[in-house]
Design a protein around this motif. Structure first.
Motif, PDB file in Angstrom:
ATOM      1  N   GLN A   1       0.799  -1.230   0.000  1.00  0.00           N
ATOM      2  CA  GLN A   1       0.000   0.000   0.000  1.00  0.00           C
ATOM      3  C   GLN A   1       0.833   1.284   0.000  1.00  0.00           C
ATOM      4  O   GLN A   1       0.516   2.222  -0.747  1.00  0.00           O
ATOM      5  CB  GLN A   1      -0.971   0.000   1.177  1.00  0.00           C
ATOM      6  N   PRO A   2       1.900   1.388   0.798  1.00  0.00           N
ATOM      7  CA  PRO A   2       2.688   2.628   0.770  1.00  0.00           C
ATOM      8  C   PRO A   2       3.241   2.952  -0.614  1.00  0.00           C
ATOM      9  O   PRO A   2       3.403   4.128  -0.967  1.00  0.00           O
ATOM     10  CB  PRO A   2       3.823   2.349   1.766  1.00  0.00           C
ATOM     11  N   HIS A   3       3.496   1.932  -1.412  1.00  0.00           N
ATOM     12  CA  HIS A   3       4.051   2.156  -2.745  1.00  0.00           C
ATOM     13  C   HIS A   3       2.968   2.561  -3.749  1.00  0.00           C
ATOM     14  O   HIS A   3       3.279   3.153  -4.786  1.00  0.00           O
ATOM     15  CB  HIS A   3       4.810   0.913  -3.201  1.00  0.00           C
ATOM     16  N   PHE A   4       1.713   2.263  -3.442  1.00  0.00           N
ATOM     17  CA  PHE A   4       0.610   2.834  -4.218  1.00  0.00           C
ATOM     18  C   PHE A   4       0.421   4.295  -3.833  1.00  0.00           C
ATOM     19  O   PHE A   4       0.185   5.155  -4.684  1.00  0.00           O
ATOM     20  CB  PHE A   4      -0.685   2.045  -3.984  1.00  0.00           C
ATOM     21  N   ASP A   5       0.524   4.571  -2.533  1.00  0.00           N
ATOM     22  CA  ASP A   5       0.364   5.945  -2.065  1.00  0.00           C
ATOM     23  C   ASP A   5       1.437   6.859  -2.647  1.00  0.00           C
ATOM     24  O   ASP A   5       1.182   8.036  -2.941  1.00  0.00           O
ATOM     25  CB  ASP A   5       0.418   5.991  -0.537  1.00  0.00           C
ATOM     26  N   SER A   6       2.653   6.332  -2.827  1.00  0.00           N
ATOM     27  CA  SER A   6       3.752   7.144  -3.357  1.00  0.00           C
ATOM     28  C   SER A   6       3.689   7.295  -4.872  1.00  0.00           C
ATOM     29  O   SER A   6       4.345   8.170  -5.437  1.00  0.00           O
ATOM     30  CB  SER A   6       5.097   6.515  -2.975  1.00  0.00           C
ATOM     31  N   GLY A   7       2.916   6.427  -5.534  1.00  0.00           N
ATOM     32  CA  GLY A   7       2.838   6.462  -6.990  1.00  0.00           C
ATOM     33  C   GLY A   7       3.808   5.523  -7.674  1.00  0.00           C
ATOM     34  O   GLY A   7       3.880   5.487  -8.902  1.00  0.00           O
ATOM     35  N   ALA A   8       4.552   4.748  -6.899  1.00  0.00           N
ATOM     36  CA  ALA A   8       5.507   3.814  -7.500  1.00  0.00           C
ATOM     37  C   ALA A   8       4.792   2.668  -8.210  1.00  0.00           C
ATOM     38  O   ALA A   8       5.204   2.237  -9.290  1.00  0.00           O
ATOM     39  CB  ALA A   8       6.444   3.259  -6.429  1.00  0.00           C
TER      40      ALA A   8
END
Length: 203
Positions: A112-119
């Motif tokens: 999830q954090p990598h979706f939030d960052s746009g990665a």
């Protein structure tokens, strides 16, 4: 009297022809698109968690569109209601539930954090894509790539398993397409997804 006999004969001949045609027809069970969409929504929302609420269908360019109602035909007169019904879709098997649990834990704990960052983004084929590696710290890139690979293995497996569990392995491609739309529909604002033409869009 002769005209009456001719009319009766024609009617009887037509009826026999219709029933003979019906006896030769192989009944196709059509893909239950609406039921598949409901199953996909249930599955996806559990994976993404409570905060990933689906957007209104009118605002989503990849929102599910129900198929047009079937047209009436004379052949439908000779097909029983049971045969004409669409099949249901189930996602409640031990194998499917196990995949769903793994995906939910992986997404909520790590992805999830990598979706939030746009990665990361949702690919048009229902898989995950590392769309911008520069948004992942260099020390974490190997781990993120491994997580994406593991998740995509589970995604491919669950699309296949749902089709097989419902006794229609030929539905796998349609199930994948349905899930691909639902990942986008359930995504949070700010997450990225791949459009049908391959371009990336932010929700």
């Amino acid at each position: 009297m002769g005209k009456f006999k001719t009319t009766v004969l024609r009617t009887a001949t037509m009826a026999l022809a219709i029933f003979a045609l019906g006896a030769c027809v192989t009944i196709n069970v059509y893909f239950p698109a609406a039921e598949a969409q409901e199953a996909a929504e249930e599955f996806v929302e559990k994976v993404l968690g409570d905060e990933a609420a689906p957007a209104p269908a009118g605002d989503n360019p990849q929102a599910f569109r129900a198929p047009a109602p079937a047209r009436f035909s004379l052949l439908s007169l000779v097909i029983s209601d049971a045969a004409a019904q669409e099949a249901d879709i189930t996602i409640r098997t031990p194998a499917i539930q196990a995949i769903q649990d793994r995906m939910a834990a992986r997404f909520q704990d790590s992805l999830q954090p990598h979706f939030d960052s746009g990665a990361l983004g949702f690919g048009k084929d229902g898989l995950l894509v590392l769309r911008d590696a520069t948004k992942v710290a260099l020390k974490d890139r190997v781990a993120v790539n491994q997580l994406v690979a593991e998740d995509n293995r589970d995604r491919n497996a669950v699309y296949r398993e749902i089709a097989v569990a419902n006794n229609h392995p030929e539905w796998e491609a349609q199930i994948r397409e349905t899930f691909a739309r639902q990942w986008v529909a359930s995504a949070r604002a700010g997450w990225w997804y791949q459009a049908a033409d391959g371009s990336w869009k932010q929700k």
